[in-house]
Design a protein around this motif. Structure first.
Motif, PDB file in Angstrom:
ATOM      1  N   HIS A 187     -26.000  47.036  23.814  1.00 11.41           N
ATOM      2  CA  HIS A 187     -25.394  45.852  24.430  1.00 11.41           C
ATOM      3  C   HIS A 187     -25.390  45.956  25.945  1.00 11.41           C
ATOM      4  O   HIS A 187     -25.663  44.974  26.659  1.00 11.41           O
ATOM      5  CB  HIS A 187     -23.969  45.657  23.918  1.00 11.41           C
ATOM      6  N   SER A 188     -25.062  47.127  26.449  1.00  8.68           N
ATOM      7  CA  SER A 188     -25.068  47.320  27.895  1.00  8.68           C
ATOM      8  C   SER A 188     -26.454  47.114  28.470  1.00  8.68           C
ATOM      9  O   SER A 188     -26.622  46.477  29.518  1.00  8.68           O
ATOM     10  CB  SER A 188     -24.568  48.734  28.223  1.00  8.68           C
ATOM     11  N   ARG A 189     -27.444  47.625  27.771  1.00 11.60           N
ATOM     12  CA  ARG A 189     -28.824  47.457  28.239  1.00 11.60           C
ATOM     13  C   ARG A 189     -29.224  45.994  28.224  1.00 11.60           C
ATOM     14  O   ARG A 189     -29.844  45.489  29.176  1.00 11.60           O
ATOM     15  CB  ARG A 189     -29.738  48.302  27.346  1.00 11.60           C
ATOM     16  N   ASP A 190     -28.868  45.249  27.171  1.00 13.63           N
ATOM     17  CA  ASP A 190     -29.221  43.832  27.069  1.00 13.63           C
ATOM     18  C   ASP A 190     -28.552  43.017  28.170  1.00 13.63           C
ATOM     19  O   ASP A 190     -29.159  42.091  28.739  1.00 13.63           O
ATOM     20  CB  ASP A 190     -28.812  43.286  25.699  1.00 13.63           C
ATOM     21  N   GLN A 191     -27.293  43.324  28.482  1.00 15.82           N
ATOM     22  CA  GLN A 191     -26.581  42.609  29.526  1.00 15.82           C
ATOM     23  C   GLN A 191     -27.245  42.796  30.882  1.00 15.82           C
ATOM     24  O   GLN A 191     -27.459  41.833  31.628  1.00 15.82           O
ATOM     25  CB  GLN A 191     -25.131  43.081  29.577  1.00 15.82           C
ATOM     26  N   ILE A 192     -27.573  44.038  31.204  1.00 19.74           N
ATOM     27  CA  ILE A 192     -28.220  44.315  32.494  1.00 19.74           C
ATOM     28  C   ILE A 192     -29.611  43.687  32.530  1.00 19.74           C
ATOM     29  O   ILE A 192     -30.050  43.167  33.571  1.00 19.74           O
ATOM     30  CB  ILE A 192     -28.285  45.833  32.733  1.00 19.74           C
ATOM     31  N   ALA A 193     -30.320  43.720  31.403  1.00 20.31           N
ATOM     32  CA  ALA A 193     -31.665  43.152  31.363  1.00 20.31           C
ATOM     33  C   ALA A 193     -31.627  41.646  31.608  1.00 20.31           C
ATOM     34  O   ALA A 193     -32.485  41.093  32.320  1.00 20.31           O
ATOM     35  CB  ALA A 193     -32.316  43.447  30.014  1.00 20.31           C
ATOM     36  N   ALA A 194     -30.608  40.963  31.038  1.00 13.85           N
ATOM     37  CA  ALA A 194     -30.492  39.517  31.234  1.00 13.85           C
ATOM     38  C   ALA A 194     -30.210  39.190  32.700  1.00 13.85           C
ATOM     39  O   ALA A 194     -30.806  38.270  33.278  1.00 13.85           O
ATOM     40  CB  ALA A 194     -29.393  38.966  30.341  1.00 13.85           C
ATOM     41  N   GLU A 195     -29.288  39.935  33.304  1.00 11.91           N
ATOM     42  CA  GLU A 195     -28.975  39.714  34.712  1.00 11.91           C
ATOM     43  C   GLU A 195     -30.182  40.017  35.586  1.00 11.91           C
ATOM     44  O   GLU A 195     -30.462  39.301  36.563  1.00 11.91           O
ATOM     45  CB  GLU A 195     -27.781  40.578  35.103  1.00 11.91           C
ATOM     46  N   PHE A 196     -30.916  41.033  35.226  1.00 13.09           N
ATOM     47  CA  PHE A 196     -32.107  41.402  35.995  1.00 13.09           C
ATOM     48  C   PHE A 196     -33.163  40.302  35.941  1.00 13.09           C
ATOM     49  O   PHE A 196     -33.786  39.981  36.959  1.00 13.09           O
ATOM     50  CB  PHE A 196     -32.671  42.719  35.446  1.00 13.09           C
ATOM     51  N   ARG A 197     -33.355  39.732  34.751  1.00 13.12           N
ATOM     52  CA  ARG A 197     -34.344  38.670  34.632  1.00 13.12           C
ATOM     53  C   ARG A 197     -33.951  37.463  35.484  1.00 13.12           C
ATOM     54  O   ARG A 197     -34.801  36.817  36.104  1.00 13.12           O
ATOM     55  CB  ARG A 197     -34.501  38.259  33.175  1.00 13.12           C
ATOM     56  N   GLY A 198     -32.651  37.148  35.528  1.00 18.36           N
ATOM     57  CA  GLY A 198     -32.202  36.016  36.348  1.00 18.36           C
ATOM     58  C   GLY A 198     -32.439  36.255  37.819  1.00 18.36           C
ATOM     59  O   GLY A 198     -32.925  35.358  38.543  1.00 18.36           O
ATOM     60  N   VAL A 199     -32.131  37.449  38.292  1.00 17.05           N
ATOM     61  CA  VAL A 199     -32.350  37.767  39.700  1.00 17.05           C
ATOM     62  C   VAL A 199     -33.839  37.809  40.011  1.00 17.05           C
ATOM     63  O   VAL A 199     -34.270  37.397  41.106  1.00 17.05           O
ATOM     64  CB  VAL A 199     -31.665  39.107  40.043  1.00 17.05           C
ATOM     65  N   GLU A 200     -34.617  38.275  39.079  1.00 19.66           N
ATOM     66  CA  GLU A 200     -36.070  38.340  39.284  1.00 19.66           C
ATOM     67  C   GLU A 200     -36.646  36.934  39.499  1.00 19.66           C
ATOM     68  O   GLU A 200     -37.466  36.722  40.413  1.00 19.66           O
ATOM     69  CB  GLU A 200     -36.720  39.019  38.088  1.00 19.66           C
ATOM     70  N   LYS A 201     -36.203  35.999  38.676  1.00 23.93           N
ATOM     71  CA  LYS A 201     -36.685  34.608  38.831  1.00 23.93           C
ATOM     72  C   LYS A 201     -36.185  33.999  40.139  1.00 23.93           C
ATOM     73  O   LYS A 201     -36.919  33.279  40.835  1.00 23.93           O
ATOM     74  CB  LYS A 201     -36.225  33.771  37.650  1.00 23.93           C
ATOM     75  N   GLU A 202     -34.912  34.329  40.468  1.00 26.56           N
ATOM     76  CA  GLU A 202     -34.364  33.808  41.726  1.00 26.56           C
ATOM     77  C   GLU A 202     -35.138  34.369  42.913  1.00 26.56           C
ATOM     78  O   GLU A 202     -35.424  33.652  43.892  1.00 26.56           O
ATOM     79  CB  GLU A 202     -32.890  34.189  41.827  1.00 26.56           C
ATOM     80  N   LEU A 203     -35.522  35.625  42.845  1.00 22.98           N
ATOM     81  CA  LEU A 203     -36.274  36.249  43.934  1.00 22.98           C
ATOM     82  C   LEU A 203     -37.647  35.609  44.072  1.00 22.98           C
ATOM     83  O   LEU A 203     -38.123  35.384  45.194  1.00 22.98           O
ATOM     84  CB  LEU A 203     -36.388  37.756  43.683  1.00 22.98           C
ATOM     85  N   GLU A 204     -38.271  35.316  42.960  1.00 24.37           N
ATOM     86  CA  GLU A 204     -39.589  34.658  43.021  1.00 24.37           C
ATOM     87  C   GLU A 204     -39.481  33.291  43.694  1.00 24.37           C
ATOM     88  O   GLU A 204     -40.337  32.898  44.510  1.00 24.37           O
ATOM     89  CB  GLU A 204     -40.158  34.526  41.609  1.00 24.37           C
ATOM     90  N   ARG A 205     -38.402  32.559  43.345  1.00 24.38           N
ATOM     91  CA  ARG A 205     -38.228  31.220  43.942  1.00 24.38           C
ATOM     92  C   ARG A 205     -37.960  31.326  45.432  1.00 24.38           C
ATOM     93  O   ARG A 205     -38.508  30.562  46.238  1.00 24.38           O
ATOM     94  CB  ARG A 205     -37.076  30.507  43.239  1.00 24.38           C
ATOM     95  N   MET A 206     -37.124  32.291  45.820  1.00 18.40           N
ATOM     96  CA  MET A 206     -36.814  32.456  47.236  1.00 18.40           C
ATOM     97  C   MET A 206     -38.029  32.891  48.038  1.00 18.40           C
ATOM     98  O   MET A 206     -38.199  32.505  49.200  1.00 18.40           O
ATOM     99  CB  MET A 206     -35.687  33.484  47.388  1.00 18.40           C
ATOM    100  N   GLN A 207     -38.860  33.720  47.430  1.00 19.42           N
ATOM    101  CA  GLN A 207     -40.074  34.145  48.131  1.00 19.42           C
ATOM    102  C   GLN A 207     -41.002  32.959  48.404  1.00 19.42           C
ATOM    103  O   GLN A 207     -41.665  32.892  49.440  1.00 19.42           O
ATOM    104  CB  GLN A 207     -40.780  35.230  47.317  1.00 19.42           C
ATOM    105  N   GLN A 208     -41.064  32.034  47.452  1.00 17.57           N
ATOM    106  CA  GLN A 208     -41.877  30.827  47.660  1.00 17.57           C
ATOM    107  C   GLN A 208     -41.313  29.974  48.788  1.00 17.57           C
ATOM    108  O   GLN A 208     -42.049  29.427  49.618  1.00 17.57           O
ATOM    109  CB  GLN A 208     -41.953  30.016  46.370  1.00 17.57           C
ATOM    110  N   LEU A 209     -39.971  29.862  48.809  1.00 15.04           N
ATOM    111  CA  LEU A 209     -39.344  29.090  49.877  1.00 15.04           C
ATOM    112  C   LEU A 209     -39.500  29.771  51.227  1.00 15.04           C
ATOM    113  O   LEU A 209     -39.602  29.108  52.267  1.00 15.04           O
ATOM    114  CB  LEU A 209     -37.861  28.876  49.569  1.00 15.04           C
ATOM    115  N   ALA A 210     -39.537  31.111  51.189  1.00  9.22           N
ATOM    116  CA  ALA A 210     -39.668  31.836  52.447  1.00  9.22           C
ATOM    117  C   ALA A 210     -41.017  31.600  53.085  1.00  9.22           C
ATOM    118  O   ALA A 210     -41.156  31.624  54.321  1.00  9.22           O
ATOM    119  CB  ALA A 210     -39.457  33.332  52.207  1.00  9.22           C
ATOM    120  N   THR A 211     -42.023  31.346  52.268  1.00  9.84           N
ATOM    121  CA  THR A 211     -43.351  31.061  52.839  1.00  9.84           C
ATOM    122  C   THR A 211     -43.345  29.737  53.594  1.00  9.84           C
ATOM    123  O   THR A 211     -44.176  29.500  54.481  1.00  9.84           O
ATOM    124  CB  THR A 211     -44.404  31.019  51.722  1.00  9.84           C
TER     125      THR A 211
END
Length: 352
Positions: free
Chosen positions: A105-129
């Motif tokens: 459960h701990s691993r799944d929780q961290i993995a879900a949060e990680f995936r959300g931040v990963e997508k947010e980072l991709e979006r921000m990188q596009q905006l940064a360009t």
């Protein structure tokens, strides 16, 4: 009357002469019947040539070259045990399992949060360009992303370590854990003890003066059991370069192949470490040698008499001693009774 007197005197003289003659004959016969002087009884053997090796004697206890305690790296309750004492296991093979739902459960929780931040980072990188996001905002998001990635790796590690695996290949020597036991991470108490006995070792301590005679790769002979009937070959694997100042000895480790697992760690062993070997040399039983004032000699039998021979001894092994100079093969050597002999004493050899 005179005639009768002469006859009586003649008879007496004849009897006297006859008695004297018999006495002389008896003395001659008695002298001839006297027994010959008997020699000193000794036991003797014929001196032969043969193989002799010089060796150091020591005792040791066989040890496994590899053995280790298995501990838990995560906390939890033991739910399954897969092996028992005596089983052979390969490195990495599962030995037991700790209840892992919390780690999952701990691993799944961290993995879900990680995936959300990963997508947010991709979006921000596009905006940064398009220069629509500040550099500081992008750096903070990237830092959070890296932190979550590290947490996810740790959570996955904890989940994988809920399965306790063999750190080395070998036999399960002892099992200390039971199903249902509560285990703490990195606790001192071991769960299993694994022994790899494909190669055994015997550690001996030799006197300082032997340091120049021992080298890596030298052969040794090991006798197991108190009867010494089981004998195996070994080789010197390691030699300590340090002499213990207290005992005056240095440490030597012998390597013993054991691919068939025929021998076991913990067996008592007597070690003979051979450091010199000679073949076709004159050798005699060591108890035949007499030492007096730094001089060594033996007695040999020649013409039924004891002859003392000064000798120069050499290597000694298993009740035999090499004779470098003094006697040759084929000599009749006194091995029992020599301590009371004197030079040129008549001897009587008793067969062994």
């Amino acid at each position: 009357m005179k005639t009768s007197a002469f006859i009586v005197i003649g008879l007496l003289a004849f009897v006297a002469l006859t008695g004297c003659g018999n006495s002389s004959a008896t003395n001659v016969q008695a002298s001839a019947a006297e027994p010959r002087e008997r020699g000193v009884p000794v036991e003797a053997v014929t001196v032969e040539r043969g193989l002799i090796r010089a060796s150091f004697q020591a005792s040791s206890v066989l040890e496994a070259e590899e053995e280790t305690d298995v501990i838990a790296r995560v906390s939890g309750v033991i739910t399954e045990i897969y092996v028992e004492e005596g089983d052979f296991v390969e490195q990495g093979q599962p030995l037991a399992r700790i209840e892992s739902s919390r780690y999952q459960h701990s691993r799944d929780q961290i993995a879900a949060e990680f995936r959300g931040v990963e997508k947010e980072l991709e979006r921000m990188q596009q905006l940064a360009t398009q220069q629509m996001v500040s550099k500081e905002t992008l750096e903070r998001l990237n830092t959070r992303y890296e932190g979550l990635r590290a947490q996810l790796a740790l959570a996955e590690l904890d989940l994988s370590e809920a399965v306790i695996r063999a750190p080395i290949s070998g036999h399960i020597a002892q099992r200390f854990v039971r199903t249902g036991n509560m285990i703490q991470a990195y606790q001192p108490r071991a769960l299993f003890h694994v022994v790899n006995d494909q190669t055994l070792r015997a550690t001996i301590h030799l006197p300082e003066q032997a340091l120049s005679s021992v080298r890596v790769g030298q052969n040794a002979r090991i006798s197991l059991n108190q009867t010494g009937l089981t004998q195996i070959d070994a080789q010197v694997a390691r030699i300590s370069p340090v002499v213990d100042a207290t005992s005056g000895t240095f440490r030597v480790v012998l390597s013993i192949p054991n691919e068939a697992h025929e021998y076991r760690a913990g067996m008592f062993a007597r070690v003979q470490l051979h450091y010199a070997e000679k073949d076709n040399v004159v050798r005699i039983p060591h108890h035949a040698l007499i030492r007096i004032d730094q001089t060594a000699y033996v007695f040999v039998v020649e013409n039924d008499k004891a002859v003392r021979k000064a000798v120069i001894p050499g290597l000694r092994e298993n009740g035999y001693i090499e004779i470098i100079e003094g006697i040759d093969a084929g000599s009749t050597l006194v091995v029992t009774g020599q301590n009371t002999l004197r030079e040129d004493a008549r001897v009587e050899v008793i067969a062994l």
